[in-house]
Design an enzyme around this catalytic site. Structure first.
Site, short mmCIF file in Angstrom:
data_model
loop_
_atom_site.label_atom_id
_atom_site.label_comp_id
_atom_site.label_asym_id
_atom_site.label_seq_id
_atom_site.Cartn_x
_atom_site.Cartn_y
_atom_site.Cartn_z
CB ILE A 1 3.95 21.57 0.20
CG1 ILE A 1 4.23 21.48 -1.29
CG2 ILE A 1 2.58 22.20 0.44
CD1 ILE A 1 3.25 20.59 -2.05
CD GLU B 1 -2.81 18.30 -8.00
OE1 GLU B 1 -2.87 18.67 -9.17
OE2 GLU B 1 -1.75 18.33 -7.32
CE LYS C 1 2.64 15.77 1.50
NZ LYS C 1 3.51 14.57 1.59
CG ASP D 1 4.02 7.88 1.56
OD1 ASP D 1 5.05 8.58 1.52
OD2 ASP D 1 3.80 7.05 2.45
CE1 TYR E 1 3.83 17.30 -7.78
CE2 TYR E 1 3.42 14.96 -8.04
CZ TYR E 1 4.19 16.00 -7.52
OH TYR E 1 5.30 15.72 -6.78
CE LYS F 1 1.84 14.36 6.39
NZ LYS F 1 2.79 13.57 5.58
CB CYS G 1 9.06 -27.60 9.95
SG CYS G 1 7.72 -27.10 8.81
CB CYS H 1 7.03 -31.32 7.39
SG CYS H 1 8.60 -30.43 7.37
CB CYS I 1 10.97 -25.81 6.96
SG CYS I 1 10.56 -27.54 6.69
CB CYS J 1 7.79 -29.12 3.98
SG CYS J 1 6.80 -28.09 5.09
#
Length: 705
Positions: A110, A145, A147, A149, A256, A347, A438, A441, A454, A460
């Site tokens: 489109i 409608e 669009k 993704d 659709y 868009k 870490c 801890c 870690c 931890c």
């Protein structure tokens, strides 16, 4: 299938308030089993439609699960054909590769733009061509409608049955993903009543935002890289060679367009609005956000209004599609070699902005994985204020060369934590130095390629909190009543600091908490007591061992039999287990060698937790190279027979082929498998002959009680 108007008159007993207690399958005749299975399939299809398409369920999840389990039980016991069954949507044999198939009609692109001027030019071109073709453009409006993704699919139905699904590919042909599409619950395997003889439709597979968040969280907890956005997750899933993986991931599909409709009694709808109504009547999910407008200015207003609500939608969209609302006009307008002339995509602006990093913090996940997060000067990205963005891992930091003070470009893909795409202007002298201890801890941090972990394990505190949440979750031991809020409440009360504390909780202490009482306390404690003797595989999964999900845990349990054997196994022995390999074997061995983890497990066992041992795979090869297929009811479950021959080196498959050596038949066997065995010259054994055959190889059947 019933229509909405006749639903209340439907006599199927499994539709409204269905029973969940059933007679033992052994007491049913084949005729009765087939009748019950037909009713269950019919009802489950309706429940799937109500839940996945209409978002209006008639029954609760547990009742649905029991109906589904009963159908599986009947199909297995009587070897009933599952080709058109809802149970076919949850598994499937992996394929070697995706084959290329031609589309029934071209799936063209489109034309698109983010400028209103380009949309108005489309309207002017369309009006001119319509007048040239004898149409009055004033009398023809537009349908607008979202669009999506996602990933575009062609789905083909013959006589109401799904026969093929393919990705868009180059528009003329695409990858055959029929097996994958059958595992997406909103793609019906059978259309509802009065469907065409032949129908090809176009839809978009998406991963809803809430499902994407949960799925990415699980990936991070397993130590895997999260997907950048829902579209990448969708594309990676729909092309999985193992359909079972698709069934486990939260995909959805919206339809659709009608591509091809062939039926002497059903004409193609004359408007796109009516076309959408027809899709809905056939049980194909459509989106409620679509609107009919009178002219192009109405379409522009629709796009702007939807853009303002974009973030509230549970799926990703990158614009709107504006379609001429007359299917005869579509034919007159035609297409170019690349795109159709009767639709245009308006868009949305890209969701990206530049801001400055004010700090970088390092978070610790359930598996000990360290994830750096950039704190930002707040900036509007796609209408949402963003003040933090993920940097994924130390490898990503090194690749970007980023540090505090740098100006960066932030992208927001999906309803998730945004991420940093690039450094726009460098202000810091160097690159952020990732910690070697870490931050929670102070245990040592180990690198695994671009990732960091870690080594504190269950000792931890950060890992403990998330470990408790996982331990009680559905992915762990499924201990009901312990959601994140309840866990936090128990922690604040000083009652739940570690996994072993779960088994120290008592009714009186729980009952004193706000919002709880004796009944709630009794329920929670009862749930905990029920989790004291978990299946070994479930316990392994619940322990948050890196890269050990339910499938790997099952393989470990079958191979070693006991928790002690797994904990004592070296990397070489672990690597020989299916679905493990040397990398995961190292992680498993490291987990059990960790003193903190060892202490937690010993404490759990001392508190009465007893993971149930299982019969181990012996690795015997008495039946090496043989392939068995089982049909009908045996004196013990067919799954036991399959597991038995596999433990002794044979293969157990679900269908007869030229590679099959023996078809073992029990009571009420499937005729199709017998016919296939005869045509392939495969030896057929009844249960007595099967038992004698195994005895010759030193194997006992049926197994002792």
């Amino acid at each position: 299938m019933p229509t909405d108007s006749t639903l209340s008159e439907w006599s199927n007993p499994y539709l409204f308030d269905p029973p969940t207690e059933f007679e033992p399958v052994e007491s049913l005749s084949r005729e009765a089993a087939e009748a019950q299975a037909d009713e269950l399939r019919e009802a489950i299809r309706e429940h799937d439609y109500r839940y996945y398409v209409k978002s209006d369920p008639l029954i609760g999840d547990r009742v649905y699960d029991r109906l589904f389990e009963r159908l599986v039980e009947l199909e297995e016991a009587f070897d009933l054909d599952r080709t058109d069954s809802p149970t076919a949507q949850v598994g499937g044999e992996p394929v070697d590769e995706l084959e290329t198939v031609e589309h029934t009609a071209p799936m063209l692109s489109i034309d698109q733009s983010g400028e209103a001027a380009a949309v108005r030019e489309f309207d002017e071109r369309t009006a001119r061509r319509l007048r040239e073709a004898g149409f009055d453009p004033v009398e023809i409006g537009y349908v607008c409608e979202p669009k999506f993704d996602g990933i575009s699919l062609e789905v083909v139905y013959e006589d109401g049955q799904l026969v093929r699904a393919a990705t868009r590919g180059d528009g003329r042909s695409g990858d055959d993903v029929t097996a994958q599409a059958r595992r997406i619950r909103s793609i019906p395997g059978r259309l509802r009543s009065d469907s065409p003889d032949f129908l090809a439709v176009r839809g978009e597979v998406v991963m809803p935002k809430d499902g994407f968040r949960e799925y990415n969280r699980e990936r991070v907890e397993r130590g895997e890289e999260p997907f950048a956005n829902p579209r990448n997750a969708t594309a990676g899933t729909i092309r999985q060679l193992d359909p079972g993986v698709v069934a486990e991931r939260p995909l959805d599909c919206y339809f659709y367009d009608i591509m091809v409709l062939e039926d002497e009694a059903i004409d193609r709808p004359q408007t796109h609005g009516h076309e959408r109504d027809a899709l809905d009547e056939w049980g194909l999910k459509t989106d409620d956000e679509a609107e009919q407008v009178d002219d192009i200015e109405g379409a522009i207003e629709y796009r702007n209004a939807l853009g303002e609500r974009r973030e509230s939608l549970n799926y990703e969209i990158d614009g709107v599609v504006i379609k001429v609302d007359n299917t005869a006009a579509w034919e007159a307008l035609g297409s170019t070699a690349r795109s159709i002339r009767w639709a245009f995509a308006y868009k949305f602006p890209a969701r990206t902005e530049v801001t400055r990093i004010t700090d970088i913090v390092v978070q610790v996940g359930r598996t000990g994985r360290l994830t750096p997060v950039a704190l930002l000067e707040p900036v509007q990205v796609g209408g949402v204020t963003v003040s933090r963005a993920t940097l994924h891992n130390p490898g990503e930091i090194e690749s970007l060369g980023v540090d505090v003070g740098d100006e960066v470009r932030v992208l927001r893909a999906g309803d998730v934590i945004p991420y940093i795409d690039e450094v726009v202007e460098k202000h810091a002298d160097g690159t952020f130095e990732f910690p070697d201890r870490c931050p929670v801890c102070d245990s040592a941090v180990e690198r695994d390629g671009p990732l960091a972990y870690c080594t504190g394990g269950l000792g931890c505190p950060a890992q403990q909190v998330r470990a408790i949440e996982h331990y009680v979750s559905r992915g762990g031991l499924d201990i009901e009543g312990f959601g994140p809020e309840r866990i936090e409440q128990l922690r604040e009360a000083g009652l739940l600091e570690s996994l072993p504390d779960l088994y120290r909780l008592d009714r009186d202490s729980i009952a004193e908490l706000e919002g709880l009482g004796k009944t709630s306390a009794d329920n929670l404690v009862s749930e905990i007591e029920a989790a004291r003797e978990p299946p070994l595989a479930d316990f392994l999964t619940a322990l948050s061992i890196p890269d050990v999900g339910s499938s790997t845990a099952e393989n470990l349990a079958r191979s070693f039999g006991t928790l002690e054997a797994i904990a004592d196994a070296d990397e070489a022995a672990l690597a020989e287990v299916d679905d493990v390999g040397p990398i995961v074997a190292e992680k498993i061995a490291t987990f059990f060698e960790n003193p903190e983890n060892e202490a937690v497990i010993e404490e759990l066992l001392a508190l009465g937790v007893e993971p149930q041992s299982v019969e181990t795979d012996t690795g015997s090869d008495e039946l090496d190279g043989l392939t068995f297929v089982f049909t009908g009811s045996l004196s013990a479950p067919r799954s036991d027979a399959q597991a038995l021959v596999e433990r002794h080196g044979a293969n157990a498959t679900g269908s007869v082929s030229g590679n099959t050596d023996y078809l073992v038949i029990g009571e009420n066997p499937g005729q199709r498998k017998r016919d296939d065995a005869e045509s392939e010259d495969v030896a057929i054994l009844d249960e007595d002959a099967f038992s004698a055959f195994l005895a010759e190889h030193g194997i006992e059947w049926p197994p002792e009680e």
